[in-house]
Enzyme design. Structure first.
Site, PDB file in Angstrom:
ATOM      1  N   ASP A  40       9.345   7.109  -0.080  1.00 48.08           N
ATOM      2  CA  ASP A  40       8.867   6.405  -1.403  1.00 48.08           C
ATOM      3  C   ASP A  40       8.679   7.299  -2.533  1.00 48.08           C
ATOM      4  O   ASP A  40       9.192   6.664  -3.645  1.00 48.08           O
ATOM      5  CB  ASP A  40       7.382   5.904  -0.963  1.00 48.08           C
ATOM      6  CG  ASP A  40       7.568   5.136   0.360  1.00 48.08           C
ATOM      7  OD1 ASP A  40       8.292   5.245   1.351  1.00 48.08           O
ATOM      8  OD2 ASP A  40       6.418   4.522   0.496  1.00 48.08           O
ATOM      9  N   ARG A 120      -7.381  13.117  -0.191  1.00 46.11           N
ATOM     10  CA  ARG A 120      -6.950  12.473  -1.439  1.00 46.11           C
ATOM     11  C   ARG A 120      -7.791  12.985  -2.488  1.00 46.11           C
ATOM     12  O   ARG A 120      -6.915  13.069  -3.524  1.00 46.11           O
ATOM     13  CB  ARG A 120      -7.080  10.892  -1.197  1.00 46.11           C
ATOM     14  CG  ARG A 120      -6.309  10.258  -0.054  1.00 46.11           C
ATOM     15  CD  ARG A 120      -5.116  10.749   0.035  1.00 46.11           C
ATOM     16  NE  ARG A 120      -4.093  10.398   1.094  1.00 46.11           N
ATOM     17  CZ  ARG A 120      -3.010  10.780   1.709  1.00 46.11           C
ATOM     18  NH1 ARG A 120      -2.768  11.843   1.157  1.00 46.11           N
ATOM     19  NH2 ARG A 120      -2.174  10.092   2.471  1.00 46.11           N
ATOM     20  N   ASP A 149      -5.495   4.658   0.431  1.00 42.47           N
ATOM     21  CA  ASP A 149      -5.316   5.692  -0.433  1.00 42.47           C
ATOM     22  C   ASP A 149      -5.319   5.469  -1.875  1.00 42.47           C
ATOM     23  O   ASP A 149      -5.580   6.443  -2.774  1.00 42.47           O
ATOM     24  CB  ASP A 149      -3.736   6.365  -0.241  1.00 42.47           C
ATOM     25  CG  ASP A 149      -4.348   7.074   1.346  1.00 42.47           C
ATOM     26  OD1 ASP A 149      -5.385   7.570   1.542  1.00 42.47           O
ATOM     27  OD2 ASP A 149      -3.321   7.342   2.084  1.00 42.47           O
ATOM     28  N   SER A 201       3.924   5.341  10.535  1.00 43.52           N
ATOM     29  CA  SER A 201       3.905   6.135   9.272  1.00 43.52           C
ATOM     30  C   SER A 201       2.996   7.465   9.874  1.00 43.52           C
ATOM     31  O   SER A 201       1.992   7.241  10.430  1.00 43.52           O
ATOM     32  CB  SER A 201       3.048   5.497   8.329  1.00 43.52           C
ATOM     33  OG  SER A 201       2.297   6.212   7.460  1.00 43.52           O
TER      34      SER A 201
HETATM   35  N1  ARG Z   1      -6.196   5.038   7.875  1.00 41.27           N
HETATM   36  C1  ARG Z   1      -6.251   6.157   7.673  1.00 41.27           C
HETATM   37  C2  ARG Z   1      -7.040   6.173   6.319  1.00 41.27           C
HETATM   38  O1  ARG Z   1      -7.174   5.188   5.528  1.00 41.27           O
HETATM   39  C3  ARG Z   1      -5.023   7.078   7.364  1.00 41.27           C
HETATM   40  C4  ARG Z   1      -4.030   6.437   6.298  1.00 41.27           C
HETATM   41  C5  ARG Z   1      -2.806   7.176   6.063  1.00 41.27           C
HETATM   42  N2  ARG Z   1      -2.223   7.399   6.974  1.00 41.27           N
HETATM   43  C6  ARG Z   1      -0.784   7.260   7.195  1.00 41.27           C
HETATM   44  N3  ARG Z   1      -0.306   7.417   8.558  1.00 41.27           N
HETATM   45  N4  ARG Z   1       0.020   6.794   6.213  1.00 41.27           N
HETATM   46  O2  ARG Z   1      -7.871   7.361   6.121  1.00 41.27           O
END
Ligand code: ARG
Length: 423
Positions: A40, A120, A149, A201
């Site tokens: 990405d 993040r 995110d 993912s």
């Molecule tokens: N659901 C989790 C959160 O919102 C992880 C999100 C990212 N994880 C991922 N495998 N892309 O904190």
């Protein structure tokens, strides 16, 4: 897809949307992208340059995701980044983000230990520092328009600099899937490494690994054993248990079995110990901030041990009402972290309370690790409020048993009045 026909009056965000005041961007625009080295963000570099006629600084933050930083930097350059900046943030991540969150015992919806959520704001903050140093007018990220995110990144960007322009390609471009991205990369000769796609993912840092999407989207599907990267299955864990001691000072873990560790090293060590015993797997359906339910699977071996150990030391050292009050605030604190409000006055206010409660939380917890379980098998503290002479069944030097009668009678008073009221 009409990706090349762009008007010259490009705005940094919301340019195509109604009811949004478009902000004109100065040219040449410089954009700092939170770059991971994945498909990405690799595609995003080229897409940004074509869409915004900008230069792109690829920023990669090392939070312990286990990727080779020099390789990532090389990859970013090959994929068209004008500049690459890498930052090792592991120590900061552990000390200034994970430890404060652990002091607050933050758990989201009963089991998620927030390993992605807490990463993040740090990435965003470091990215904003790069943006300032590079005199960049905009920042970009590769988070999709359906997840948490995007919110976490963008709340943090704006808390740090309200004037920053934000580009979220996933909300802007026409690509709908990974194969669209691969087609685009092929068409424009973007050198993506055609790695065999995992059927889910992954997001990893030194605290946890998370898995979601793909085959995991059916919440009834059992995660395949080969998915896990940090823990052995409880079935394959050693038949012999392991007993460890974790020492705390003012709510922070400082040593394992008497050996001192830096915050990041301590977490890594506990990941190793917990992982070897199959500890820290969680599978839940969680509520994303934007209103979507999502199935997530996590491995947080060290974090799981730390939660148990911390609670054990707190059980000796915290006053009952402080514990009650603090516990009542944990779901709220955890939601703030989950929803992306790390840089907010309410999180900071709560952190003050959480940290204040930790003044006495100094001591040692003894844990037994066995086949996916962590069991507390001992705790001690110089600040212990547990007094054997008070608690013991053996003697009653303070005449507690006699006084208890009056205590119960007075507490029953209102119940008795209600009970005899007859109405
Ligand atoms: N659901 C989790 C959160 O919102 C992880 C999100 C990212 N994880 C991922 N495998 N892309 O904190």
């Amino acid at each position: 897809m009409s990706l090349t026909a762009q008007s010259s009056a490009v705005t940094a965000r919301g340019f195509a949307k109604k009811n949004m005041r478009p902000m004109r961007v100065e040219y040449p625009l410089r954009v700092v992208l939170a770059y991971s080295g994945g498909l990405d963000t690799s595609v995003i570099i080229t897409w940004l340059k074509k869409r915004y006629h900008c230069s792109v600084v690829a920023f990669c933050a090392d939070l312990g995701q286990g990727e080779e930083l020099s390789e990532i930097a090389q990859k970013a350059r090959k994929t068209g980044a004008d500049k690459v900046i890498v930052a090792d943030l592991k120590a900061t991540f552990a000390k200034e983000y994970l430890f404060p969150m652990l002091r607050a015992n933050a758990v989201y919806e009963g089991s998620y230990l927030l390993g992605t959520a807490i990463a993040r704001p740090l990435i965003a903050k470091a990215q904003m520092e790069v943006a300032r140093a590079e005199k960049a007018g905009a920042v970009a990220h590769g988070a999709t328009g359906k997840g948490n995110d995007q919110v976490r990144f963008e709340l943090a960007y704006q808390a740090i600099d309200p004037a920053i322009k934000i580009i979220a390609p996933w909300r802007e471009w026409e690509f709908a899937s990974r194969s669209d991205l691969i087609d685009y990369a092929k068409r424009l000769s973007i050198p993506i490494t055609a790695t065999l796609k995992k059927p889910y993912s992954i997001d990893r840092n030194l605290f946890h690994t998370s898995y979601e999407g793909g085959i995991l989207e059916d919440p009834w599907v059992c995660p395949p054993e080969e998915m896990y990267t940090q823990t052995v299955s409880p079935e394959n864990a050693p038949d012999k248990s392991l007993v460890i001691e974790i020492a705390y000072e003012k709510g922070n873990p400082v040593s394992i079995n008497g050996k001192h560790y830096s915050p990041a090293a301590l977490i890594l060590k506990l990941n190793q110990l917990g992982g070897a015993h199959g500890i820290g797997r969680v599978d839940l359906v969680e509520n994303r901030y934007i209103g979507i339910k999502s199935r997530g699977v996590y491995e947080t071996p060290g974090g799981t041990l730390l939660h148990a150990a911390h609670r054990a030391v707190e059980s000796l050292t915290l006053d009952r009402e402080v514990l009650r009050l603090r516990d009542g605030l944990i779901p709220y604190y955890a939601s703030l972290v989950y929803n992306g409000y790390w840089f907010s006055p309410e999180r900071e206010l709560l952190q003050g309370l959480m940290d204040n409660a930790q003044k006495r939380v100094t001591g040692v917890a003894r844990l037994k690790l066995y086949k996916g379980n962590v069991m507390v098998v001992g705790r001690k503290s110089p600040y212990s409020l547990y007094k054997k002479e008070v608690s013991s069944f053996d003697k009653d030097t303070m005449s507690i048993q006699k006084e208890a009668e009056g205590f119960i009678r007075m507490n029953a008073l209102r119940l008795k009045i209600l009970g005899s009221d007859g109405k």
